[in-house]
Design a protein around this motif. Structure first.
Motif, PDB file in Angstrom:
ATOM      1  N   ASN A  27     -10.814   6.607   6.779  1.00  0.00           N
ATOM      2  CA  ASN A  27     -11.886   5.681   6.417  1.00  0.00           C
ATOM      3  C   ASN A  27     -12.156   4.777   7.613  1.00  0.00           C
ATOM      4  N   ALA A  55     -12.249   0.924   6.856  1.00  0.00           N
ATOM      5  CA  ALA A  55     -10.917   0.364   6.651  1.00  0.00           C
ATOM      6  C   ALA A  55     -10.183   0.197   7.982  1.00  0.00           C
ATOM      7  N   SER A  83      -6.968   1.925   1.453  1.00  0.00           N
ATOM      8  CA  SER A  83      -8.284   1.555   1.979  1.00  0.00           C
ATOM      9  C   SER A  83      -8.913   0.454   1.137  1.00  0.00           C
ATOM     10  N   LEU A 128      -5.626   7.194   6.476  1.00  0.00           N
ATOM     11  CA  LEU A 128      -6.656   6.559   5.664  1.00  0.00           C
ATOM     12  C   LEU A 128      -7.963   7.347   5.595  1.00  0.00           C
TER      13      LEU A 128
END
Length: 208
Positions: free
Chosen positions: A72, A75, A26, A70
């Motif tokens: 996220n 990201a 990320s 991830l």
């Protein structure tokens, strides 16, 4: 036991290793370059490059698969909107590792890991190299033109060769004149002797 497990465990449990690589991936997507150890960078490269390949096809399924690793949203958005456009024409090899030397504390080997298409310095250097190769091709074309013009330049050299014998003929002419002058001197020397022989004959005639 670790039978058949050849990857680097990085001294962590499976969950800790997965969390480490997820956070590093990320950070790399968001910042385009991070500093870490060479061992972690090599493992991160194997972890993130398949995700970048998936991002080339922007579909709901691919977004969900990448998000499962991830975790996220920022990201994911950066990866599928900006990074995927930059790497669209690149068939793999999205990251670069640049070694920096050893860390002072534990002497660990440090490096940068970065996304290749976001390093403006390297891209500018590659463009300059491409320009230099074009210039060398132009120089090669000039050499070909010089080779083509070479027969034209040889014509005056043939004329010079023809002029050289003419100069020799001019040098030989004075030599012939010198030879002709030598007998002329002899004739002049003989001329006074004839009157000298005739004078006694005239005196004899007068006496008779």
């Amino acid at each position: 036991m670790r039978h058949g497990k050849k990857f680097n465990h990085l001294g962590r449990t499976a969950s800790h290793r997965a969390a480490l690589l997820s956070n590093m991936a990320s950070s790399l997507i968001l910042h385009k370059r991070i500093e870490t150890t060479v061992a972690k960078a090599k493992e991160l490269r194997k972890y993130i490059e398949p995700m970048i390949t998936k991002s080339k096809t922007d579909s709901t399924n691919n977004r969900r698969v990448v998000f499962s690793y991830l975790q996220n949203k920022d990201a994911i958005k950066e990866l599928f909107s900006i990074v995927s456009e930059k790497v669209a024409n690149r068939p793999g090899g999205y990251t670069r590792i640049i070694k920096l030397g050893n860390r002072l504390g534990d002497n660990a080997e440090m490096c940068f890991i970065e996304l290749v298409d976001f390093n403006e310095t390297m891209l500018a250097a590659a463009a300059e190299k491409a320009g230099k190769t074009r210039r060398s091709r132009r120089a090669g074309a000039k050499k070909d033109e010089a080779v083509a013009a070479a027969p034209v330049a040889e014509a005056p050299s043939a004329e010079v060769v023809e002029e050289a014998p003419a100069a020799e003929v001019v040098e030989e002419a004075p030599a012939a004149e010198v030879v002709a002058e030598a007998p002329a001197v002899d004739v002049v020397a003989d001329a006074p002797e004839a009157p000298a022989t005739e004078e006694p004959t005239e005196e004899k005639g007068e006496d008779a």
